[in-house]
Structures are given as C-alpha cells and as structure tokens.
Design a protein around this motif. Sequence first.
Motif, mmCIF file in Angstrom:
data_model
loop_
_atom_site.group_PDB
_atom_site.id
_atom_site.type_symbol
_atom_site.label_atom_id
_atom_site.label_comp_id
_atom_site.label_asym_id
_atom_site.label_seq_id
_atom_site.Cartn_x
_atom_site.Cartn_y
_atom_site.Cartn_z
ATOM 1 N N ALA A 144 -4.259 -6.828 -7.534
ATOM 2 C CA ALA A 144 -3.586 -7.165 -6.276
ATOM 3 C C ALA A 144 -4.585 -7.326 -5.140
ATOM 4 O O ALA A 144 -4.485 -8.256 -4.328
ATOM 5 C CB ALA A 144 -2.562 -6.074 -5.930
ATOM 6 N N PHE A 145 -5.566 -6.442 -5.075
ATOM 7 C CA PHE A 145 -6.555 -6.541 -4.002
ATOM 8 C C PHE A 145 -7.539 -7.675 -4.279
ATOM 9 O O PHE A 145 -8.043 -8.311 -3.345
ATOM 10 C CB PHE A 145 -7.311 -5.218 -3.846
ATOM 11 N N GLY A 146 -7.792 -7.955 -5.550
ATOM 12 C CA GLY A 146 -8.628 -9.099 -5.893
ATOM 13 C C GLY A 146 -8.011 -10.406 -5.424
ATOM 14 O O GLY A 146 -8.704 -11.288 -4.906
ATOM 15 N N LEU A 147 -6.688 -10.526 -5.580
ATOM 16 C CA LEU A 147 -5.990 -11.717 -5.088
ATOM 17 C C LEU A 147 -6.130 -11.851 -3.580
ATOM 18 O O LEU A 147 -6.332 -12.949 -3.051
ATOM 19 C CB LEU A 147 -4.513 -11.651 -5.477
ATOM 20 N N ALA A 235 -4.098 -4.153 -0.360
ATOM 21 C CA ALA A 235 -4.598 -2.784 -0.482
ATOM 22 C C ALA A 235 -3.454 -1.801 -0.729
ATOM 23 O O ALA A 235 -3.585 -0.868 -1.532
ATOM 24 C CB ALA A 235 -5.357 -2.395 0.787
ATOM 25 N N THR A 236 -2.319 -2.004 -0.044
ATOM 26 C CA THR A 236 -1.165 -1.117 -0.231
ATOM 27 C C THR A 236 -0.646 -1.190 -1.659
ATOM 28 O O THR A 236 -0.340 -0.162 -2.280
ATOM 29 C CB THR A 236 -0.043 -1.490 0.753
ATOM 30 N N SER A 237 -0.540 -2.405 -2.197
ATOM 31 C CA SER A 237 -0.084 -2.569 -3.587
ATOM 32 C C SER A 237 -1.053 -1.902 -4.554
ATOM 33 O O SER A 237 -0.637 -1.227 -5.509
ATOM 34 C CB SER A 237 0.044 -4.056 -3.922
ATOM 35 N N LEU A 279 5.329 -1.111 4.487
ATOM 36 C CA LEU A 279 4.156 -0.718 3.705
ATOM 37 C C LEU A 279 4.436 0.500 2.850
ATOM 38 O O LEU A 279 3.982 0.586 1.696
ATOM 39 C CB LEU A 279 2.974 -0.451 4.644
ATOM 40 N N THR A 280 5.211 1.453 3.391
ATOM 41 C CA THR A 280 5.572 2.635 2.602
ATOM 42 C C THR A 280 6.423 2.239 1.401
ATOM 43 O O THR A 280 6.211 2.715 0.277
ATOM 44 C CB THR A 280 6.330 3.655 3.470
ATOM 45 N N GLY A 281 7.401 1.353 1.639
ATOM 46 C CA GLY A 281 8.239 0.890 0.537
ATOM 47 C C GLY A 281 7.455 0.120 -0.500
ATOM 48 O O GLY A 281 7.658 0.279 -1.716
#
Length: 325
Positions: A144-147, A235-237, A279-281
């Motif tokens: 996810a962060f790579g994307l 980053a959150t994911s 972001l929490t969700g």
Amino acid sequence: MSQPSQQVRVRLTGVSALLHFLVDGLCICCLYLTAADSTNMVMMFMTYNVLAFLTQPLTGWGADRLRQKHWMLLGAVVLLTLAVMMASMRTMCETSQATQALLLSMTVCLGMGNSLFHVWGGKQTAIRTKNDIRSLGVFVSTGAFGLAIGGVFASWLLLYVFLLSICVLAVMALFFFPERKHTYADDSVPFMGDWKSVGLIIPLIMLIVAGRSFVGEAFTTDITKGPAILLMLGATSMFGKMAGGWLVKGMGMWKAVVLMVVGTLLCFIGKDIHIAVILTGLFLVNCTMPVTLYWANVVLKGYEGLAFGLLAAALMPGYLLVTLL
C-alpha cells in the motif's frame, strides 16, 4: 518440526516485505510515467489490475504445484525488467500503433510480474514462518505504501532505483532462503473437514475480503487526494495491516476481530466528522487483512499460494463496486 528461529523469521519477513514495497511501487510508477503516451490509458490500468489480481488464483495454484518456488520470483523479476525496458523504449517507436502495442506488452509484463511475485511472497511467508499472523501482516502491508510512493514521486530515476533494488533483494532472498521442503504445523484447530467444507468456508472468507475492499475504498471516496493525503492514506493502510497480527497475538483472535469490526463500523458512521475518524477507520479495516489470510491458510493448508491468490482476486469486486457507484 521445530519452530523457525526468530532471526530467520524476521529476516525473511523483512526481505519479502521490502520486495513487496518495491514491486508495487515499480508497477504504479511505470504506469504513471507511460500512461500519458497512451490513447487507451483506462485500458492500460484495467488490463494491469485484471492481470495483477485476477490471475493470482492461477499463479497461486502454480506456486503450490511448483517444487522449486524460486522460479516464481525469478520469473517476476524478468517480467518487471522487460516492462521497464519497454517503457524506456517507447519513444523509439515510429508510429502510434507501434507505441500502443509496446505499452500493451509492457502492461501485460507488469501485471503478470506482479501476480507471480505476490503469490511467491505469500506462499513463502506462510510456510517458512509457520503461518505466523504477524509475519503475514507485515508482508502484505508494504504494498500500500509502495503504491503511494510510486504514484506521488513517479520519475524515471525512481523507476530504475526500484528495479535495481528488486534485483539485488531477489538475489539476497535466493541466497538467504535456499529451496527446501517446508511445512508448518499450525497451533489452531483447523475447522476444515473436507473439500465440501472448504467450498463453503473459502467463499465466505472471500466475501469478507470483498466487503473489506468496498469499505476501505468507501472511506476515502469523498477526499480530495493530493500528494500529502495519498501518502497519509498509504501509510495508514500499511500500519493497519502490520498492526492486525500484533493485535491478535496480544488480545486473542476474537477480541481483536470484534474491536476491528465494531471500530470500523463506528468510524464509517462518523466519517464525515473529521479526517481523523476516516484514518482511524481505514487503519482498523486494514487490521483485518492478516486475519483473513491467516484463516485462509488454515483452511487450505498445503495450498497457501492458492489461498493468497483467491483473496487477492476477491479485492477486485469491492474496488470496482465503489468505482462504479
């Protein structure tokens, strides 16, 4: 069989997770750099997504059947290298038809290279860490962060750095983790009785994955996605997927799952209040990722590549549903 040492598990998970970050980053970076040259931009992205996700049940089944799993990784590296070469050669084409054919070939190589890598990584992480839920979460998280990084900072220099890093890490992976026969003895009690039971349970897990994909996309549909927001969402994911395994280890499976599900529902209801709620969700819904993969591996023990592929394919319906609504 004895449990894998902490050092081996951490090393394997780290290398596989970093490769995941680089592979997804390379694919999206390559598409962003070349899509502007294509008159069929939407078709390029659709072709890539279909090949990268919907072929994983087939490539996952191949990973289960293949004795020498390293060929999956080597095949992925070769295809990604060919894709980058074709992207770099696009300006040499003399006609638009030749350019479109080259870009289509590049997209196919990206999609299939991505598919081969993911099932290799999912299979290796499961069997070499004995289906450790924390390791599963770390492996799946970094894509996810790579994307996000590949999309926001897309450049030719970044693309070549991604490719070089993938080649180096792939050689390291083959050196540190030579092929041998691996199995794992899961501590949980498998609830699989026969293939008829599998035929009921795996579709249920896939339905949960599709629902999670829909909810995860729905959280962010109304957000204006500038570079900073894209990085924050990525980053959150990533941290959510990482944290899921540790929550399960610390709280127990069902307490952790209840926290994730109830927390996600509450955040979805209140997502218009503030971006912090969104972001929490998003964090909580991604915490369920290693949980579904863990249980799919338990049910399809011995077929971890197929399990990973089926769950990857299940992501597409939820994504498409949000896109079309």
